[in-house]
Structures are given as structure tokens and as C-alpha cells.
Design a protein around this motif. Sequence first.
Motif, mmCIF file in Angstrom:
data_model
loop_
_atom_site.group_PDB
_atom_site.id
_atom_site.type_symbol
_atom_site.label_atom_id
_atom_site.label_comp_id
_atom_site.label_asym_id
_atom_site.label_seq_id
_atom_site.Cartn_x
_atom_site.Cartn_y
_atom_site.Cartn_z
ATOM 1 N N GLY A 52 39.009 42.448 55.721
ATOM 2 C CA GLY A 52 37.977 42.961 54.819
ATOM 3 C C GLY A 52 38.170 42.670 53.340
ATOM 4 N N GLU A 53 39.374 42.218 52.935
ATOM 5 C CA GLU A 53 39.606 42.030 51.500
ATOM 6 C C GLU A 53 40.782 41.102 51.222
ATOM 7 O OE1 GLU A 53 40.672 45.728 49.596
ATOM 8 O OE2 GLU A 53 42.649 45.741 50.497
ATOM 9 N N TYR A 54 40.849 40.679 49.961
ATOM 10 C CA TYR A 54 42.026 40.008 49.418
ATOM 11 C C TYR A 54 42.745 41.057 48.581
ATOM 12 C CZ TYR A 54 39.676 35.631 50.585
ATOM 13 O OH TYR A 54 39.050 34.612 51.244
ATOM 14 N N LEU A 55 44.074 40.972 48.522
ATOM 15 C CA LEU A 55 44.861 41.905 47.728
ATOM 16 C C LEU A 55 45.810 41.108 46.848
ATOM 17 C CD1 LEU A 55 45.884 44.776 47.020
ATOM 18 C CD2 LEU A 55 47.446 44.572 48.960
ATOM 19 N N ILE A 56 45.749 41.375 45.550
ATOM 20 C CA ILE A 56 46.672 40.758 44.605
ATOM 21 C C ILE A 56 47.563 41.868 44.065
ATOM 22 C CG2 ILE A 56 46.941 39.528 42.416
ATOM 23 C CD1 ILE A 56 44.194 38.275 42.898
ATOM 24 N N LYS A 57 48.886 41.709 44.237
ATOM 25 C CA LYS A 57 49.857 42.659 43.700
ATOM 26 C C LYS A 57 50.599 41.970 42.571
ATOM 27 C CE LYS A 57 50.867 45.558 47.659
ATOM 28 N NZ LYS A 57 51.947 46.149 48.449
ATOM 29 N N ALA A 58 50.496 42.513 41.379
ATOM 30 C CA ALA A 58 51.159 41.946 40.205
ATOM 31 C C ALA A 58 52.247 42.901 39.725
ATOM 32 C CB ALA A 58 50.144 41.703 39.091
ATOM 33 N N GLU A 59 53.441 42.353 39.495
ATOM 34 C CA GLU A 59 54.542 43.161 38.973
ATOM 35 C C GLU A 59 54.451 43.229 37.460
ATOM 36 O OE1 GLU A 59 58.226 41.550 40.329
ATOM 37 O OE2 GLU A 59 58.004 42.401 42.332
ATOM 38 N N LEU A 60 54.312 44.445 36.945
ATOM 39 C CA LEU A 60 54.198 44.648 35.500
ATOM 40 C C LEU A 60 55.140 45.769 35.067
ATOM 41 C CD1 LEU A 60 50.298 44.577 35.326
ATOM 42 C CD2 LEU A 60 51.856 42.750 34.691
ATOM 43 N N PRO A 61 56.453 45.577 35.223
ATOM 44 C CA PRO A 61 57.378 46.650 34.863
ATOM 45 C C PRO A 61 57.339 46.950 33.368
ATOM 46 C CG PRO A 61 58.569 44.624 35.309
ATOM 47 C CD PRO A 61 57.134 44.372 35.659
ATOM 48 N N SER A 71 39.549 41.330 34.223
ATOM 49 C CA SER A 71 38.140 40.958 34.111
ATOM 50 C C SER A 71 37.796 39.922 35.173
ATOM 51 C CB SER A 71 37.832 40.407 32.718
ATOM 52 O OG SER A 71 38.561 39.229 32.476
ATOM 53 N N VAL A 72 36.526 39.929 35.578
ATOM 54 C CA VAL A 72 36.014 38.960 36.535
ATOM 55 C C VAL A 72 34.768 38.347 35.914
ATOM 56 C CG1 VAL A 72 35.077 38.597 38.845
ATOM 57 C CG2 VAL A 72 36.846 40.314 38.484
ATOM 58 N N GLU A 73 34.802 37.013 35.782
ATOM 59 C CA GLU A 73 33.672 36.317 35.180
ATOM 60 C C GLU A 73 33.562 34.918 35.770
ATOM 61 O OE1 GLU A 73 32.183 34.915 30.754
ATOM 62 O OE2 GLU A 73 33.710 36.458 30.918
ATOM 63 N N ASP A 74 32.370 34.572 36.225
ATOM 64 C CA ASP A 74 32.073 33.242 36.771
ATOM 65 C C ASP A 74 33.072 32.804 37.842
ATOM 66 O OD1 ASP A 74 29.872 32.996 35.064
ATOM 67 O OD2 ASP A 74 31.110 32.145 33.461
ATOM 68 N N GLY A 75 33.407 33.721 38.738
ATOM 69 C CA GLY A 75 34.288 33.375 39.843
ATOM 70 C C GLY A 75 35.757 33.275 39.488
ATOM 71 N N VAL A 76 36.149 33.771 38.307
ATOM 72 C CA VAL A 76 37.551 33.738 37.887
ATOM 73 C C VAL A 76 38.000 35.150 37.537
ATOM 74 C CG1 VAL A 76 39.196 32.855 36.184
ATOM 75 C CG2 VAL A 76 37.343 31.386 36.989
ATOM 76 N N LEU A 77 39.084 35.592 38.186
ATOM 77 C CA LEU A 77 39.681 36.886 37.878
ATOM 78 C C LEU A 77 40.796 36.647 36.873
ATOM 79 C CD1 LEU A 77 40.325 39.906 39.865
ATOM 80 C CD2 LEU A 77 42.399 38.788 39.085
ATOM 81 N N LEU A 110 38.367 32.702 42.325
ATOM 82 C CA LEU A 110 38.049 33.508 43.496
ATOM 83 C C LEU A 110 37.247 32.711 44.513
ATOM 84 C CD1 LEU A 110 36.996 36.818 41.717
ATOM 85 C CD2 LEU A 110 39.215 36.233 42.692
ATOM 86 N N PRO A 111 37.504 32.946 45.793
ATOM 87 C CA PRO A 111 36.677 32.301 46.818
ATOM 88 C C PRO A 111 35.256 32.861 46.756
ATOM 89 C CG PRO A 111 38.591 33.412 47.793
ATOM 90 C CD PRO A 111 38.577 33.735 46.354
ATOM 91 N N GLU A 112 34.311 32.100 47.273
ATOM 92 C CA GLU A 112 32.917 32.545 47.256
ATOM 93 C C GLU A 112 32.706 33.801 48.093
ATOM 94 O OE1 GLU A 112 30.185 29.433 48.196
ATOM 95 O OE2 GLU A 112 31.122 28.053 46.773
ATOM 96 N N SER A 113 33.623 34.079 49.000
ATOM 97 C CA SER A 113 33.472 35.236 49.881
ATOM 98 C C SER A 113 33.854 36.557 49.228
ATOM 99 C CB SER A 113 34.302 35.030 51.150
ATOM 100 O OG SER A 113 35.667 34.898 50.819
#
Length: 148
Positions: A52-61, A71-77, A110-113
Motif C-alpha cells: 500500500g505504500e513506500y516508506l522512507i526512513k531518514a536518520e536525523l540524530p 516538500s513534494v513538488e512535481d514528482g520530487v520529494l 517519486l514513482p507515478e504510483s
Amino acid sequence: MTLVRWDPFRELEEMSDRLNRAFARPALRNGGKEHLTVADWVPTVDISESEGEYLIKAELPEVKKEDVKVSVEDGVLTLSGERRQEKEEKGKKYHRVERSYGSFVRSFSLPESVDESGVKAQYTDGVLNLHLPKTEKVKPKSIEVKVG
């Protein structure tokens, strides 16, 4: 002509070094054009996919929630922000500083999906979880061919 013994691992290391230098300051897309964005460090990420989804986990200690922007704009996160360095205290000496500080930027096509309007972010214990829900896939339509 001198013969040189081929070492595939040396070539891989050289290519890895060149790629690391090339991507140390990630390029962002801007209206179809790329421009270089200077970043002091880049957080590491894991990207996974479920049904059902993509998950991005970013480490930001040690990055405060208010210092992170998604932000999400024109298919780019785009994930950006800043990790601030501790202020020097009197009587405190640093013998080694290896952690990186300053601004950071990561961008992902981002993928079109992906349903861009449904992107959600959660920040817990120095890990930013970005949930990117998938859209309903368009089912292929079959057309019957008649023999005339």
C-alpha cells in the motif's frame, strides 16, 4: 608498453570514490534543469515498499523537528534541514569532532504510483518516517479483436 595486472576491486574502489565525490553535494531538479545544492552533510535513508505504500526512513540524530522541512513538488520529494553544532563552552576542549553539522538536502524522484497529496511524516527518536501512499493502479483494459 608496460603490462599492468588488472585488479577489479581497485577499479571498483576508484569508481566508488568518484561517485562519492560527485554526490557529496546532491543535485536537485528544478523545472527539468538540475542545479547544484551545497549541503554540509547528507542523512542516510532506508527506502522500502509494501503493497500500500513506500516508506522512507531518514536518520536525523540531534536534529530538532522544527529544523526539518519536507516538500513534494512535481514528482520530487525533498527533505532538507539543519543540524546545529553545540556552542563552545568555557573550560571545555574538543579532542576530536567527527560528526557533521550544518544544512542538509536529500531529493527523491517519486514513482507515478505515489499519491502526492497523501504523504505523511512522523518524527520520533531522531528518525523521520515518510509514508508515501500508492494510488489505485489503473487496470489494463483488454479489447477483443474480431476477425472480419
